[in-house]
Motif scaffolding. Structure first.
Motif, short mmCIF file in Angstrom:
data_model
loop_
_atom_site.label_atom_id
_atom_site.label_comp_id
_atom_site.label_asym_id
_atom_site.label_seq_id
_atom_site.Cartn_x
_atom_site.Cartn_y
_atom_site.Cartn_z
N SER A 144 0.85 -1.18 0.00
CA SER A 144 0.00 0.00 0.00
C SER A 144 0.88 1.24 0.00
CB SER A 144 -0.91 0.02 1.23
OG SER A 144 -1.65 1.22 1.26
N THR A 145 0.43 2.29 -0.66
CA THR A 145 1.17 3.56 -0.63
C THR A 145 0.85 4.36 0.62
OG1 THR A 145 -0.56 4.62 -1.94
CG2 THR A 145 1.33 3.69 -3.15
N THR A 146 -0.14 3.90 1.40
CA THR A 146 -0.48 4.55 2.66
C THR A 146 0.25 3.83 3.78
OG1 THR A 146 -2.67 5.07 1.80
CG2 THR A 146 -2.38 5.21 4.19
N PHE A 147 1.06 4.56 4.51
CA PHE A 147 1.85 3.95 5.57
C PHE A 147 1.10 3.94 6.89
CE2 PHE A 147 4.89 5.57 2.48
CZ PHE A 147 5.60 4.42 2.21
N GLY A 148 1.53 3.05 7.79
CA GLY A 148 0.97 3.03 9.14
C GLY A 148 -0.19 2.08 9.35
N GLY A 149 -0.54 1.31 8.32
CA GLY A 149 -1.65 0.38 8.45
C GLY A 149 -1.21 -0.99 8.89
N THR A 150 -2.20 -1.86 9.07
CA THR A 150 -1.96 -3.24 9.49
C THR A 150 -2.69 -4.18 8.54
OG1 THR A 150 -1.84 -2.53 11.79
CG2 THR A 150 -2.21 -4.87 11.40
N TRP A 151 -2.01 -5.23 8.13
CA TRP A 151 -2.60 -6.26 7.27
C TRP A 151 -3.26 -7.33 8.13
CZ3 TRP A 151 -2.70 -5.36 2.18
CH2 TRP A 151 -1.77 -4.48 1.64
N VAL A 152 -4.46 -7.78 7.72
CA VAL A 152 -5.22 -8.77 8.48
C VAL A 152 -5.89 -9.73 7.50
CG1 VAL A 152 -7.10 -9.11 10.13
CG2 VAL A 152 -5.72 -7.04 10.25
#
Length: 85
Positions: free
Chosen positions: A13-21
């Motif tokens: 993703s180009t959006t940082f700071g997320g979490t994959w689930v």
């Protein structure tokens, strides 16, 4: 995305700071920070990338469906010897 049992793919993703689930870790697991998806069993799983705003606590997510395919049957190889003695 399609992959076979025991194979992996990397989502990004180009959006940082997320979490994959993964919604079904019996079908496919995902590393929560790297986005590496591993196929475990045949079937379909939904992988989500979830980002939470630290100020407003609002949540945004992106969804990616993955299909894990079974491996073909292991071939049976036999060796035959021809003896001419």
């Amino acid at each position: 995305s399609d992959l076979c049992v025991n194979d992996n793919i990397t989502l990004s993703s180009t959006t940082f700071g997320g979490t994959w689930v993964s919604d079904d870790p019996t079908i496919a697991t995902v590393n929560s920070s790297t986005g590496v998806v591993l196929g475990l069993n045949p079937g379909k799983a939904t992988i989500r990338y979830v980002v939470t705003d630290n100020v407003t606590s609002c949540v945004a997510e992106q969804v990616k469906e993955v299909t894990v395919h079974a491996l073909p049957a292991t071939p049976n190889v036999q060796i035959q010897t021809n003896s001419s003695y």
